[in-house]
Design a protein around this motif. Structure first.
Motif, PDB file in Angstrom:
ATOM      1  N   GLU A  92       0.972  -1.167   0.045  1.00 29.24           N
ATOM      2  CA  GLU A  92       0.039   0.087   0.017  1.00 29.24           C
ATOM      3  C   GLU A  92       1.012   1.271   0.197  1.00 29.24           C
ATOM      4  N   ASP A 100      -2.724   6.310  -5.564  1.00 27.54           N
ATOM      5  CA  ASP A 100      -3.808   6.466  -4.814  1.00 27.54           C
ATOM      6  C   ASP A 100      -5.020   7.103  -5.569  1.00 27.54           C
ATOM      7  N   ARG A 105      -7.180   1.657  -2.654  1.00 27.25           N
ATOM      8  CA  ARG A 105      -7.952   0.323  -2.190  1.00 27.25           C
ATOM      9  C   ARG A 105      -8.162  -0.858  -3.294  1.00 27.25           C
ATOM     10  N   LEU A 110      -3.539  -3.067  -0.850  1.00 22.96           N
ATOM     11  CA  LEU A 110      -3.808  -3.687   0.444  1.00 22.96           C
ATOM     12  C   LEU A 110      -2.703  -4.235   1.108  1.00 22.96           C
ATOM     13  N   HIS A 114      -5.998  -7.617   5.533  1.00 20.81           N
ATOM     14  CA  HIS A 114      -7.132  -6.758   4.978  1.00 20.81           C
ATOM     15  C   HIS A 114      -6.976  -7.477   3.466  1.00 20.81           C
ATOM     16  N   ASP A 118      -9.611  -9.787   1.378  1.00 21.03           N
ATOM     17  CA  ASP A 118     -10.472  -9.469   0.089  1.00 21.03           C
ATOM     18  C   ASP A 118      -9.789 -10.295  -0.870  1.00 21.03           C
ATOM     19  N   GLU A 257     -16.041  -1.175  -1.838  1.00 18.75           N
ATOM     20  CA  GLU A 257     -15.003  -1.901  -1.983  1.00 18.75           C
ATOM     21  C   GLU A 257     -15.035  -2.916  -3.303  1.00 18.75           C
ATOM     22  N   ASP A 260     -13.999  -0.390  -6.065  1.00 17.42           N
ATOM     23  CA  ASP A 260     -12.595  -0.324  -6.045  1.00 17.42           C
ATOM     24  C   ASP A 260     -11.899  -1.456  -6.836  1.00 17.42           C
TER      25      ASP A 260
END
Length: 458
Positions: A92, A100, A105, A110, A114, A118, A257, A260
């Motif tokens: 990240e 970004d 995301r 990530l 997390h 995902d 989410e 993204d």
């Protein structure tokens, strides 16, 4: 070898700057005031990296895109950063300064738990039944388009880019080719170009301004579509799979989410596949004896000219897969990978402080003679099981590695194998004598003139 410190990370966001002189002990260059080495890197990243390695070794400092950082070169460096057994490196915080504003995301941005949660939820879209659906869509769309290429010289890169975008509209989004898909494709193109814009603010008439506008359009489109598909149901396309993705506790992934992840994976898939398919076509055009070998294999598996490649037959194409891997070695679609060190570590005799931007270079390691004798030679037989077993596992990393190994790598193999099945069983790929296109190496490699080829009927 590397050693890792175990103190608690002090850097939680890429905007937190290192102390001014924290990297002075690492050999390297800071370049010009303000711009640093950015323009040199953008103009010729491979040449710049080779010069820096020759002068300073496999651990060196540079100063690009407003940040001082350290580059680590070699298979051991790739293993340290990608396998990351100590959870030392933040993806990240590595990608964040570049992506970004455009792809926040996304899965690549990530870290750790997390990312794992995902990734597990999104893996539903790459299970056998959806993949079987995608293969049918790919065979149908590729066959239709490839038949139009017969007998004429053409620029291959823009043709395969448009085809890949159209295929993504079909298999990823479940949309027919047409004006709606064209708007989505334009937004993606603008966002990718913005990722390397020298001006990082979204000012009017700049690449970043166009990219941020493209993201706004896609946010609105995918948000409405996610809600619609949850209410009305959807098909086997990737977006419909994502819209229904759940976490381990059974809860649906939040809409923002899903959006993204969809935006990021669409970008990652179509641009990297376009680049890698183009490099493979170029290398086969330069090495026609390999066209003949692959043509024989593809015809034996599919049953003849222009026939569909069945999903269950993908694993039978050993030579075709080796040729693709060799193209990915010679021209990896993601030439470098950034991370940020969350804690201090040592590598190559240097202590690298917490907070250091750290980069590795698949493109450099893929051309190192210690792993690849005659690295400039196209030789798919480097990827026989016997040859692979002799090599360092992290000498070949076009799809990354470790927890962040590309989620869509099997989709990429499938699309390229289906493309070759429809191209090589129909055509010889010809280029003009002495033709050597110049390649734009950054951010994703492509031939500057589009790659001029002729598809001559067999």
């Amino acid at each position: 070898m590397a050693t890792l410190a175990t103190d608690t990370p002090a850097f939680t966001h890429w905007s937190q700057a290192l102390p001014k002189h924290a990297l002075d002990h690492i050999p390297g260059e800071d370049g010009w005031p303000v711009l640093g080495t950015t323009l040199q890197l953008l103009a010729d990243p491979i040449g710049f990296g080779n010069r820096m390695r020759a002068k300073y070794g496999n651990v060196y400092r540079n100063n690009s895109f407003g940040r001082r950082g350290v580059i680590l070169i070699g298979a051991e460096a790739n293993e340290l950063v990608l396998f990351d057994r100590g959870k030392l490196f933040s993806s990240e915080q590595g990608w964040g300064p570049v992506l970004d504003q455009l792809f926040p995301r996304g899965l690549m941005l990530l870290d750790f738990d997390h990312h794992r949660a995902d990734r597990r939820a999104l893996s539903i879209a790459f299970k056998p039944e959806p993949m079987r659906h995608y293969s049918d869509a790919l065979n149908r769309g590729i066959s239709q388009r490839v038949q139009e290429w017969s007998g004429r010289e053409m620029a291959f890169y823009p043709a395969i880019k448009q085809l890949t975008l159209d295929l993504a509209a079909d298999s990823f989004l479940g949309l027919p080719w047409g004006p709606e898909a064209d708007k989505i494709n334009t937004a993606f193109i603008d966002m990718v170009q913005a990722s390397i814009g020298v001006i990082r603010k979204p000012l009017p008439f700049t690449a970043m301004g166009r990219g941020v506008a493209g993201r706004k359009f896609l946010l609105e489109y995918f948000t409405a579509e996610t809600l619609r598909r949850r209410e009305q149901g959807g098909g086997q396309d990737m977006f419909s799979q994502f819209a229904r993705a759940t976490h381990e506790d059974g809860s649906l992934m939040p809409v923002d989410e899903v959006v993204d992840h969809m935006i990021f994976l669409m970008m990652a898939a179509h641009d990297t596949i376009t680049s890698s398919a183009t490099s493979l076509i170029w290398l086969l055009a330069k090495n026609p004896e390999w066209q003949d070998k692959l043509r024989e294999e593809l015809r034996a598996v599919t049953g003849g000219e222009g026939r569909a490649l069945a999903y269950d037959d993908l694993g039978k194409l050993d030579l075709t897969e080796m040729a693709f891997k060799e193209a990915l070695r010679m021209i990896p679609p993601v030439p470098s990978l950034p991370r940020r060190a969350l804690r201090e570590f040592t590598f190559g005799g240097y202590t690298i402080p917490a907070g250091t931007p750290v980069g590795i270079s698949p493109a450099a390691v893929h051309m190192m003679e210690e792993y690849w004798p005659e690295p400039a030679k196209f030789d798919p037989l480097r990827f026989t099981p016997e040859q692979v077993a002799k090599r360092h596992k992290y000498a070949w990393v076009p799809f990354g590695g470790g927890a962040h190994m590309c989620l869509g790598l099997h989709f990429a193999y499938m699309q390229v194998k289906i493309l070759l099945a429809h191209v090589l069983t129909r055509y010889h790929i010809d280029i003009a004598p002495g033709y050597e296109p110049k390649w734009q190496p950054w951010p994703i490699p492509k031939p500057s003139d589009g790659l001029r080829v002729t598809f001559r009927p067999v």
